[in-house]
Structure formats: C-alpha cells, structure tokens
Design an enzyme around this catalytic site. Structure first.
Site, PDB file in Angstrom:
ATOM      1  N   PHE A 134      -4.863   3.258   7.544  1.00  0.00           N
ATOM      2  CA  PHE A 134      -5.366   3.557   6.200  1.00  0.00           C
ATOM      3  C   PHE A 134      -6.048   2.332   5.604  1.00  0.00           C
ATOM      4  O   PHE A 134      -5.872   1.193   6.067  1.00  0.00           O
ATOM      5  CB  PHE A 134      -4.240   4.038   5.290  1.00  0.00           C
ATOM      6  CG  PHE A 134      -3.073   3.090   5.158  1.00  0.00           C
ATOM      7  CD1 PHE A 134      -3.084   2.060   4.227  1.00  0.00           C
ATOM      8  CD2 PHE A 134      -1.946   3.230   5.972  1.00  0.00           C
ATOM      9  CE1 PHE A 134      -2.012   1.202   4.108  1.00  0.00           C
ATOM     10  CE2 PHE A 134      -0.864   2.370   5.853  1.00  0.00           C
ATOM     11  CZ  PHE A 134      -0.893   1.347   4.924  1.00  0.00           C
ATOM     12  N   CYS A 172     -15.843  10.613   3.947  1.00  0.00           N
ATOM     13  CA  CYS A 172     -14.941  11.626   4.511  1.00  0.00           C
ATOM     14  C   CYS A 172     -15.465  13.047   4.331  1.00  0.00           C
ATOM     15  O   CYS A 172     -14.699  14.005   4.364  1.00  0.00           O
ATOM     16  CB  CYS A 172     -13.536  11.488   3.910  1.00  0.00           C
ATOM     17  SG  CYS A 172     -12.789   9.887   4.218  1.00  0.00           S
TER      18      CYS A 172
END
Length: 224
Positions: free
Chosen positions: A164, A181
């Site tokens: 992450f 994304c």
C-alpha cells in the site's frame, strides 16, 4: 534497519529506507525476495520507502486511463490498474508467507486496509474502505470523498508482494496523468492537504506501532 526488539515478530525484516529508491530496483528486489520465500529460503519483509515519480500498471490497467505519460510507466504484475508513486508518498511493501499464517487473500487485503485506517486515525484523519472502490478513502476539505491511500497486492503460492501507499505530501498534480485506479469520479488528497504535517519517519513509527494488530488479523490459530 529497524530495532526489532519491540516488534511483534522479530523474524520479519522491518526495513525503513530514506531517500528515493527507483521503482524498478525495488520491484526486482521484491521479486527476488518473493522467489526465495516460495522456495522456503527467504526472510519475510515489510519495507517502507519512497520512489521517484513513476506510474505503475496493474494487471487490469486500461491504456486509455494513461492520460499523460509524463513519467516512466512500469508493468508490475500486481492487481489493479494505474497508480502513481513519487516523493511525499510513503509506500509499504509487505512480503509475507501466508502458508504459515491465514490462507485467505481477501482477509489479507482487509487487514492491510485496517492497518492503514487505524494508523491514519492516530493522526486524527478519519479514513475508511469502500467495498466497491479500491483504496483508502477520507473526506477532503470540501467534504467530498477522496483517496488518500492505494492498495495493490499480488499473491503467488501464498507469498505476498506489493502492498500500500499513503499520500503524506506528494505533488497531487502528478496524479492527473492517469485515472488513479480507474476511478475518475473521485479525487485524490493527502495528509498535507488536510493540514497534517507528517514526516516519513513519523508515519513509519506510527505504522510499526500498529503492526501487532495487522499480524494478528492474518494469523492462523493453528500456528499461534
């Protein structure tokens, strides 16, 4: 190298890098460590670092979402679409062998989300996960939902790669070169934009303080 004496699992290498590590170099090191873990020879690794500006493409990346190729683009092999990494964004790579933990990829991702959300809360940033949207979300200055962290993982033979990234104080204009994304209708924010000045070492220390909860969330009772 981090002092492991106060960490929940000193068998894991907890690495905190300063400066900027080129993305391709970090990816090659991850791949080598992952291969070793799959062969039962390597040491698990949690690695906190930053990269020079780069766009990375996941396995679901759509070329149409690469709006402005102003930085190097790297194919990663992780899940997801395009994302950005750069100075001011703290990345954490999590390379663990789930064969000796909980063999549940969905729970692993949920545990990563929980780790980030709990750490953000320590800086008075209320963040949350949205089931139909990848990433870590918060409310921006205008009250709208915006992404403050990205998550993307790869699991092969129960060995994890990638992890992450959390926006501490990156140049947010760099995100405009992609559809982050694949989600065009929501913006991107950062700790700095929300009025939180957080140095990389402060973020790392807060994250490490929450590591025990993360490891517990992916532990297999048979091995406890």
């Amino acid at each position: 190298m981090t002092d492991t004496s106060n960490l929940p699992d000193p068998a894991i290498e907890w690495r905190r890098s300063t400066g900027e590590i080129p993305y391709r170099d970090a990816l090659a090191e991850q791949q080598a460590r992952s291969d070793a873990l799959m062969d039962g020879k390597g040491q698990e690794l949690v690695w906190m670092l930053e990269h020079p500006p780069v766009y990375t493409a996941g396995t679901s990346a759509d070329r149409a979402e690469l709006v402005d190729q102003r930085f190097d683009v790297v194919e990663t092999g992780r899940g997801g679409r395009y994302t950005y990494h750069g100075p001011g964004q703290r990345v954490t790579y999590v390379l663990l062998d789930l064969k000796h933990r909980l063999r549940d990829v969905r729970q692993f991702v949920h545990a990563l989300e929980g780790w980030v959300i709990a750490t953000l809360a320590d800086f008075d940033v209320e963040a949350f996960a949205v089931p139909e949207r990848v990433g870590i979300w918060t409310h921006d200055l205008d009250g709208a939902e915006a992404k403050i962290g990205a998550i993307g993982v790869r699991v092969r033979r129960w060995v994890t790669m990638h992890g992450f990234a959390v926006n501490l104080a990156p140049d947010l204009s760099h995100f405009t070169g992609i559809v982050p994304c694949g989600i065009a209708e929501y913006g991107v924010t950062s700790m700095a934009k929300l009025g939180k000045t957080v140095a990389p070492h402060e973020w790392d220390e807060a994250l490490l303080a929450r590591a025990a909860d993360f490891l517990k969330a992916i532990s297999n009772p048979e091995y406890s």
